[in-house]
Scaffold this motif. Structure first.
Motif, PDB file in Angstrom:
ATOM      1  N   SER A   9       0.858  -1.182   0.000  1.00  0.00           N
ATOM      2  CA  SER A   9       0.000   0.000   0.000  1.00  0.00           C
ATOM      3  C   SER A   9       0.892   1.228   0.000  1.00  0.00           C
ATOM      4  O   SER A   9       2.120   1.109   0.110  1.00  0.00           O
ATOM      5  CB  SER A   9      -0.895  -0.005   1.239  1.00  0.00           C
ATOM      6  OG  SER A   9      -0.177   0.461   2.365  1.00  0.00           O
ATOM      7  N   ASP A  98      -4.347   3.751   6.619  1.00  0.00           N
ATOM      8  CA  ASP A  98      -4.161   2.897   5.447  1.00  0.00           C
ATOM      9  C   ASP A  98      -5.483   2.237   5.066  1.00  0.00           C
ATOM     10  O   ASP A  98      -5.991   1.369   5.782  1.00  0.00           O
ATOM     11  CB  ASP A  98      -3.101   1.838   5.757  1.00  0.00           C
ATOM     12  CG  ASP A  98      -2.608   1.123   4.508  1.00  0.00           C
ATOM     13  OD1 ASP A  98      -3.368   1.046   3.528  1.00  0.00           O
ATOM     14  OD2 ASP A  98      -1.456   0.640   4.531  1.00  0.00           O
ATOM     15  N   LEU A 100      -6.052   0.045   2.826  1.00  0.00           N
ATOM     16  CA  LEU A 100      -5.911  -1.389   2.604  1.00  0.00           C
ATOM     17  C   LEU A 100      -6.031  -2.160   3.914  1.00  0.00           C
ATOM     18  O   LEU A 100      -6.619  -3.251   3.953  1.00  0.00           O
ATOM     19  CB  LEU A 100      -4.580  -1.695   1.929  1.00  0.00           C
ATOM     20  CG  LEU A 100      -4.336  -3.158   1.557  1.00  0.00           C
ATOM     21  CD1 LEU A 100      -5.407  -3.667   0.582  1.00  0.00           C
ATOM     22  CD2 LEU A 100      -2.932  -3.349   0.973  1.00  0.00           C
TER      23      LEU A 100
END
Length: 245
Positions: A9, A98, A100
């Protein structure tokens, strides 16, 4: 271990593994790892409601001991979603930088998106109402440890302002063991903001303990809170006050 997912990511490399052994315990576990290889989250696939990691059991145990019927917690660092899943989205709002990580917490660890905001935790905390929270929990890391802007006098003052009377701040920190100057300075900075602040260690299996410490800060009444099982006070040398640059 069986690799389930691997992706990069904008914030780092993520992996999900299934394993039949975790810190010496046999079973069926799924773990989330970041680039440094450290276990950032885990779930017992046979008992998903169980809190597997020692430091997370310590956090949950402290939250239950300080204010068992708390109304609202703000967690910075969602990871696999253990705390959010344990208490539910009605009681926990989480911040995760994040996207992800948030997606994988849902897909691989069964944590719903409800109550999770994507963005910088400090900025999102600043957008909450003063005096609206029972807990501010920090469980966020970079390769260097706790992000610097989550370890300063100004940030701790923001957290104190967002807490209700009697509320507490809990931080999971990773240091280099005895004599770690950064952890010492984080505790000293907390002590400059809150009436009471202390360090707690939580025992775990095998190599699970590492150098994780829980820093707890809030009103002086916290000194009378009984520590959860396998937790004990940890002596940290005085440091210096950390400030925004």
């Amino acid at each position: 271990m069986q690799l389930i997912a691997h992706e990069k990511s904008p914030y780092g490399e993520l992996r999900v593994f299934d394993t039949t052994e975790l810190y010496g315990e046999l079973g069926k576990f799924r773990i989330l790892q970041f680039a440094d290889g450290a276990v950032q989250g885990a779930i017992d696939l046979k008992d998903p409601s169980r809190v597997v990691l020692a430091y997370q059991r310590a956090l949950v145990g402290l939250m239950d001991a300080i204010r068992p019927s708390f109304g609202q917690a703000f967690v910075i660092g969602h990871g696999a979603g253990t705390i959010a899943r344990h208490y539910g989205s009605e009681r926990v709002r989480a911040a995760e930088i994040d996207a992800l990580v948030v997606e994988w917490s849902r897909v691989y660890f069964g944590c719903p998106h409800d109550g999770v905001a994507i963005g910088d935790g400090r900025e999102l905390l600043a957008g909450t109402e003063a005096g609206s929270l029972d807990y501010v929990v920090v469980d966020a890391f970079t390769a260097e440890g706790t992000p610097p802007h989550l370890a300063t006098l100004e940030f701790y003052r923001l957290a104190r302002d967002r807490l209700r009377e009697g509320g507490a701040m809990l931080l999971n920190v990773i240091g280099r063991g005895k004599g770690d100057k950064r952890v010492a300075s984080m505790l000293t900075t907390l002590q400059a903001v809150f009436p009471y602040a202390t360090a707690i260690s939580a025992a775990g299996r095998g190599g699970e303990t590492g150098t994780n410490l829980i820093l707890m800060a809030g009103p002086r009444e916290l000194a009378r809170v009984g520590l959860p099982r396998d937790c004990k006070p940890s002596h940290v040398q005085p440091g210096y006050v950390l400030r925004d640059r």
